[in-house]
Each structure stands twice: as C-alpha cells, then as structure tokens.
Enzyme design. Structure first.
Site, short mmCIF file in Angstrom:
data_model
loop_
_atom_site.label_atom_id
_atom_site.label_comp_id
_atom_site.label_asym_id
_atom_site.label_seq_id
_atom_site.Cartn_x
_atom_site.Cartn_y
_atom_site.Cartn_z
N GLN A 103 -9.09 -7.82 -10.31
CA GLN A 103 -9.65 -6.54 -9.88
C GLN A 103 -9.19 -5.42 -10.81
O GLN A 103 -9.97 -4.53 -11.16
CB GLN A 103 -9.24 -6.24 -8.45
CG GLN A 103 -9.64 -4.87 -7.95
CD GLN A 103 -9.24 -4.65 -6.51
OE1 GLN A 103 -9.95 -5.07 -5.60
NE2 GLN A 103 -8.11 -3.99 -6.28
N HIS B 284 0.83 -1.20 0.00
CA HIS B 284 0.00 0.00 0.00
C HIS B 284 0.87 1.26 0.00
O HIS B 284 0.60 2.22 -0.74
CB HIS B 284 -0.90 0.03 1.24
CG HIS B 284 -1.88 -1.07 1.33
ND1 HIS B 284 -1.85 -2.02 2.32
CD2 HIS B 284 -2.95 -1.38 0.56
CE1 HIS B 284 -2.86 -2.86 2.17
NE2 HIS B 284 -3.54 -2.50 1.10
N GLN C 121 -0.83 -4.98 -8.76
CA GLN C 121 -1.01 -6.09 -9.69
C GLN C 121 -1.40 -7.39 -8.98
O GLN C 121 -1.96 -8.29 -9.61
CB GLN C 121 0.29 -6.31 -10.48
CG GLN C 121 0.29 -7.50 -11.42
CD GLN C 121 -0.76 -7.42 -12.51
OE1 GLN C 121 -1.08 -6.33 -12.97
NE2 GLN C 121 -1.30 -8.56 -12.92
#
Length: 279
Positions: A149, A33, A144
């Site tokens: 998604q 993140h 990735q």
C-alpha cells in the site's frame, strides 16, 4: 475535536488550518494508528483522522460486512490524543450513486496483495486520492505493515503531482512480535498464541541475511520451513522483492529487499513484512 461526516463540512474545517497531518484509517483503532497520530501531531500540530471502511477495496467474499467497527471507542481514543478533526463519512458520501472514476495502477495488481486480491489497490488508491482531495493535508502518515500500500500511494502521489508529503512509520508490534492489526480481533485464543510465529519466521530469515545470505529463494525457504511446522498456517505467498518496484528478486543487491508474506490462520488472513537492508 470536531466529528465531521460531510465533504462540505470537512472542506470548511480544513480552510481554517495551515499545516495539517492526515492519518487515514478504517477505524477500530489500535496502538499502531495512535503512534501515527502522535507523529502527525508532533510534526504538523493539527491532525485529521479519517475513519472509513472503504467498500471498494474489499472483494465480494471478503470481510467488509464483519470488519470490526466501534466509532464511539475510536472517538474517545482520538480525543485523548488531542486530534482536532475526525472525518467519518458514509459510503454514499464518498461514492454517490453515479460514481464511476477510479485510480488504477496496473502493476500493483500483478504482484503480492494485488495478485491475491484483484482490484484491491484500485479501491485503496481511489479512496486515498479522494481523501487527499477532500481534506487537502500537507502531510499524510501510513504504517509499514501495509508495505505494498505504501508503494502504491507513493507512486500515485508522484504520478498525479499531489501536494502531500508521505511519511511511512515502522510497523508497531505486540510484545511477542505480532504486527498490530484490527483483524487480530478475529483470532481465537489458540490462534493468537501461535500467530507470533509469523514474525519469528521473518526474523529467522533476517538473521540469515545479516549473516551474509543474499539468495532470495534461500531466505524465502527459511520462512516457509518454519511456518510449515505449524499445521494451522496456510501460506498464500512469501516474497523477497525490490522495495521500490516490488519485482521479485533472485539475488539481493545493495537496494535490499522487502521480505513479505500473507498467511491464513483459521479464517483470518494476516500479512507482515520486514525490510532487509545492509547495516
């Protein structure tokens, strides 16, 4: 750094920015993140991070209630990265009692994660669309590791003409190759010790691809044969699919392939993937 919990306040804060990079998360942040945050910061200057464990993408028997949460820790990490805006709404703020509109991409529910987790991508697409509408970022950043998604979000942005540029960053891994995930915190020490074999199996198939193998079944068998040597692994699927359409391939052509899998290790469901491309 502003911590924002309402849609109205988020829109007011957004109005003060020109370029804005969004990193959507479900919290319990890790280095993956934060790598997206740094890229957004470098490219946009101003960064918003959403922290929202989205109930609509979990099935009744999944881990919504126990999904790891630590907002105080997350805020400290984001403050250290110079994040300007953190949007951490309640479920009621995003989904009021009379909510009834969803974004549905039927093809996404037919393959891979969609087939394994019915309505998962309905929840993903809906919440991401809502975040884009609420925050109105100019750019949005995803990893990735959640390969399907990324395909779903890109199609939604294209189909609905949403004015946001999507950036997909490479999977961030531990030193031993395990893809970073908030769910890794569920692993016992013994499970954590064998989990890197997932990436090793993918890498073995990649080596065969780089040596000239183009038959999808052979590459998938390479992965399966290695993982089946460890009784603790329970395979859900192994796929070699077109990276844009996610349709399964028999023979891999110039477009390459997305080699992906889902594995259960104890009570933990782990996903990973590699993009096979011609050098």
């Amino acid at each position: 750094m502003q911590l924002i919990t309402t849609i109205a306040a988020m829109r007011a804060a957004r109005a003060e920015q020109t370029l804005l990079g969004l990193v959507p998360t479900m919290g319990y942040l890790h280095a993956g993140h934060l790598s997206l945050v740094r890229r957004a910061k470098a490219e946009c200057g101003c960064v918003a991070v959403s922290i929202f464990v989205n109930p609509t993408q979990f099935r009744p028997n999944e881990d919504f209630s126990r999904y790891p949460r630590d907002l105080e820790r997350d805020l400290a990490l984001l403050a250290a990265e110079g994040v300007e805006l953190v949007f951490a709404p309640s479920a009621d703020e995003i989904y009021p009692a009379d909510f009834g509109t969803y974004v549905i991409l039927p093809a996404a529910d037919e393959v891979l994660e969609g087939a394994a987790r019915p309505n998962h991508f309905r929840g993903v697409a809906t919440v991401v669309c809502k975040l884009f509408n609420i925050i109105q970022p100019t750019h949005a950043y995803f990893g990735q590791k959640d390969a399907q998604q990324t395909v779903v979000i890109r199609q939604m942005v294209r189909d609905l003409n949403l004015p946001v540029e999507i950036t997909i960053a490479p999977t961030v891994r531990e030193a031993d190759g395990l893809a970073l995930s908030s769910r890794n915190s569920y692993l016992s020490p013994s499970e954590r010790a064998i989990a890197p074999q997932i990436y090793q199996a993918l890498m073995a198939a990649q080596a065969r691809y780089q040596a000239g193998e183009r038959t999808a079944a052979t590459l998938k068998h390479t992965v399966a044969a290695l993982l089946q040597q460890e009784p603790a692994f329970h395979m859900e699927y192994i796929s070699a699919a077109d990276p844009l359409t996610l349709r399964e391939l028999k023979l891999i052509g110039p477009q390459g392939a997305l080699l992906s899998l889902a594995v259960r290790l104890g009570s933990v469901r782990l996903i990973d993937n590699l993009l096979l491309t011609e050098v």
